[in-house]
Enzyme design. Structure first.
Site, PDB file in Angstrom:
ATOM      1  N   GLY A  89      41.409  29.991  42.583  1.00 26.32           N
ATOM      2  CA  GLY A  89      40.778  31.201  42.081  1.00 26.32           C
ATOM      3  C   GLY A  89      41.756  32.288  41.678  1.00 26.32           C
ATOM      4  O   GLY A  89      42.845  32.031  41.147  1.00 26.32           O
ATOM      5  N   SER A  90      41.377  33.532  41.952  1.00 28.02           N
ATOM      6  CA  SER A  90      42.060  34.709  41.403  1.00 28.02           C
ATOM      7  C   SER A  90      43.468  34.935  41.926  1.00 28.02           C
ATOM      8  O   SER A  90      44.169  35.833  41.441  1.00 28.02           O
ATOM      9  CB  SER A  90      41.224  35.963  41.696  1.00 28.02           C
ATOM     10  N   THR A  91      43.931  34.151  42.895  1.00 29.55           N
ATOM     11  CA  THR A  91      45.291  34.335  43.403  1.00 29.55           C
ATOM     12  C   THR A  91      46.335  34.218  42.298  1.00 29.55           C
ATOM     13  O   THR A  91      47.404  34.817  42.372  1.00 29.55           O
ATOM     14  CB  THR A  91      45.612  33.299  44.498  1.00 29.55           C
ATOM     15  N   LYS A 135      46.198  35.267  39.201  1.00 29.98           N
ATOM     16  CA  LYS A 135      46.055  36.220  38.095  1.00 29.98           C
ATOM     17  C   LYS A 135      47.355  36.966  37.771  1.00 29.98           C
ATOM     18  O   LYS A 135      47.516  37.484  36.665  1.00 29.98           O
ATOM     19  CB  LYS A 135      44.931  37.210  38.391  1.00 29.98           C
TER      20      LYS A 135
END
Length: 645
Positions: free
Chosen positions: A355-357, A359
């Site tokens: 996921g967003s880790t 970004k």
């Protein structure tokens, strides 16, 4: 008369030929044949097994030791008759207790064939075929096996002993019994002269001081299997080697050297003295490691009492020193039937949706490829592509710039970056066509961070995550927010370490150095930069500023790490799919959570990577456990209590 002369010449020629060959044999080639004779009568033998090197933590605390194991073994003497061997076997069977649970009917029949005249089991017609080479020795043996029926009358102990004494290569060392009783060991030792070929010795097996902790990463030892023959360039079935993980990776240092003897006319002479293997010192701090494992177990059990955690059963944690690449603690735990098992090997073999880790890496892609400008303002409204559902952030976040987009973890901010990188033209509910080379652009930069490539960790069989092969335009948007490709925990750890290092990707490692028996370092792992992320310093600094904001008030990582430690990091929540009924088909959508971070942000000395797969079932409830936050908070407090000096 003429015939007699011819015969005389033949006799003289033959005699001369014999004399020449005799001269060659006794004078010219004497040394060659003497060497062959000596080789046939002289045999090199190994002595008792030398202990392997020990394994210590970074502070010199013993982790893996050697435990002596008593062994009764048999090594067939050259020239021993079958009658003498059977006499030894019968004496031996009366001195030790034999476990016969592994005795098969073929073992019993083979013993019967080799200790009795069984030629009467073969009829005249079959013997005639044998003489005419229509049947061979194997055929005759097989027929005998089939025709022996009175196996209940065969002595099982003796049959199994015969099998143990004769399996494998004829002159190999055959283990008869490991860990015999004191009485058995003493009885055998005092009667060795009467037991031809039988002997006793001390060997070693591994002893794990901290139980199951890191056991899967230490690896195993054993004999050289067929699969390992090429790795060790050897087929010695008595040699004990590392067969997996650290024991395998560092076998050339850990393996001891046995005494070597020369056997000549039944006299033993030592020709090379053995020595214990070298000791390896890990980068692991066992006190920190044990604390991490305790925290993982406590928090999983606590979360299992909360709502919607049916499929939560594991967690991964990695703590590293970003200045060197050293791994200070590394743990994977899995809960099965209310019992925890070491699952640390999953850190290099299992992939997860993170996921967003990631970004931070997505921001760099945008900066590098005209997809994002420093300070660029965007509205966090959901985007809608024709014939697909809306794609949104976890909630509407208002107007954002590149820093607050990281702080609040905006998905739509990344979507617009990906559209620009793919040279797309977006409008609400319209079709979206992107240049598919955007996949290569993202993945090239991601690899520079360690995502989608092996990390170089000093362990064998490292895997990488799944690289999606369906190149539809919409999947580029998912790729940008960590919802398409998957990564192993060690890849994610290397990624955050690369950010902490201003874009320098370091090789992670577990072995700090190796010491020989004189306590001198003979091998040492050192900081190794694998590559540097292609970007400008101003862009990396911008990402690091955004990650600092994540851990401040209002950020998605607020409260994860005590603000006094000056932390920076990124949270991640992702959708995953699992197979819940074992039919190899995913059938349930779950939520996984993760966190990556480092501290202090102005001079990083530690990185944290935490992944909790399948913490909630999507659609069952809005509740998602805060297990990742609690683990991060606890392990960071433990780390700084040890190292904040």
């Amino acid at each position: 008369m003429k015939r007699i002369k011819i015969i005389k010449k033949i006799i003289i020629f033959s005699f001369c030929y014999l004399l020449i060959n005799l001269y060659m044999l006794q004078i010219i080639d004497n040394s060659k044949y003497m060497k062959k004779y000596m080789e046939s009568n002289i045999k090199t033998l190994k002595g008792d097994s030398a202990p392997r090197g020990r394994i210590y933590d970074r502070n010199g605390k013993l982790l893996v030791d050697n435990k002596p194991v008593r062994i009764i073994y048999y090594k067939k003497e050259i020239g021993i008759s079958k009658k003498e061997e059977l006499r030894t076997l019968k004496k031996l069977s009366k001195l030790i207790e034999i476990d016969t649970t592994k005795v098969t009917s073929n073992i019993l029949k083979d013993y019967y064939i080799n200790t009795n005249n069984t030629n009467n089991l073969i009829n005249e017609e079959e013997w005639e075929k044998y003489e005419n080479r229509l049947l061979n020795d194997k055929d005759i043996y097989k027929l005998k096996l089939e025709r022996i029926t009175n196996i209940d009358e065969i002595n099982k102990e003796e049959a199994y002993l015969y099998y143990l004494m004769n399996k494998g290569y004829i002159y190999d060392e055959k283990i008869i019994k490991e860990n015999p009783t004191d009485y058995e060991y003493a009885k055998i030792a005092e009667q060795l002269e009467k037991l031809k070929g039988v002997n006793v010795k001390i060997s070693y097996e591994r002893s794990y001081i901290y139980g199951e902790t890191l056991k899967s990463i230490y690896g195993s030892i054993g004999n050289i299997t067929k699969e390992l023959e090429n790795s060790y360039n050897s087929i010695d079935p008595t040699r004990i080697v590392g067969t997996s993980y650290l024991e395998y990776q560092y076998n050339k240092y850990l393996e001891g050297k046995d005494n070597l003897y020369q056997l000549n006319n039944n006299k033993l002479k030592i020709i090379e003295y053995g020595k214990k293997g070298n000791d390896i010192y890990l980068t692991i701090d066992i006190d920190l490691q044990m604390a991490v494992e305790r925290i993982i177990e406590e928090q999983i059990l606590k979360a299992k009492k909360e709502l919607n955690t049916k499929f939560l059963d594991k967690a991964y944690v990695i703590i590293t020193n970003p200045q060197t690449g050293e791994i200070l603690a590394m743990s994977g735990k899995i809960l099965k039937n209310n019992e925890f098992y070491d699952y640390t090997r999953g850190i290099i073999t299992n992939s997860v949706t993170v996921g967003s880790t990631i970004k931070g890496a997505s921001h760099i892609v945008g900066y590098n490829n005209n997809g994002l400008k420093i300070g660029e303002i965007r509205n966090d409204k959901c985007i809608k592509i024709k014939s697909t559902p809306e794609k949104c952030s976890f909630r509407y976040l208002g107007t954002l710039n590149d820093i607050t987009a990281l702080k609040y973890s905006s998905n739509t901010y990344q979507f617009h970056t990906a559209i620009k990188v793919g040279n797309g033209n977006y409008y609400y509910n319209g079709p979206l066509k992107l240049n598919l080379n955007a996949y290569d652009i993202y993945r090239k930069t991601f690899k520079e961070f360690g995502l989608g490539t092996t990390t170089g960790i000093d362990l064998p069989n490292e895997k990488i995550g799944y690289i999606g092969d369906n190149k539809e335009s919409g999947h580029i948007l998912d790729l940008a927010i960590g919802q398409y490709d998957t990564y192993t925990p060690i890849e994610l750890s290397q990624y955050i370490q690369t950010i902490a290092n201003d874009g320098n990707r370091l090789r992670p490692y577990l072995v700090k150095y190796v010491k020989n028996n004189n306590n001198k370092i003979i091998y040492e792992n050192k900081k190794e930069v694998l590559n540097t992320v292609t970007t400008e310093k101003i862009y990396m600094d911008r990402v690091k500023l955004g990650l600092r904001e994540v851990l401040t008030y209002g950020g998605t990582g607020s409260g994860y790490i005590n603000i006094n430690y000056k932390p920076a990091g990124k949270t991640g929540t992702s959708q995953s799919f699992i197979d819940t009924n074992g039919d190899n088909m995913v059938d349930t959508e779950t939520i996984s959570t993760a966190f990556v971070g480092y501290a202090p942000y102005d001079n990083p000395k530690v990185t944290f990577t935490i992944i909790n797969p399948d913490v909630a079932v999507l659609g069952n409830s809005d509740y998602v456990t805060f297990i990742t936050k609690r683990i991060v908070n606890n392990i960071s407090n433990v780390y700084f209590s040890i190292y904040n000096n």
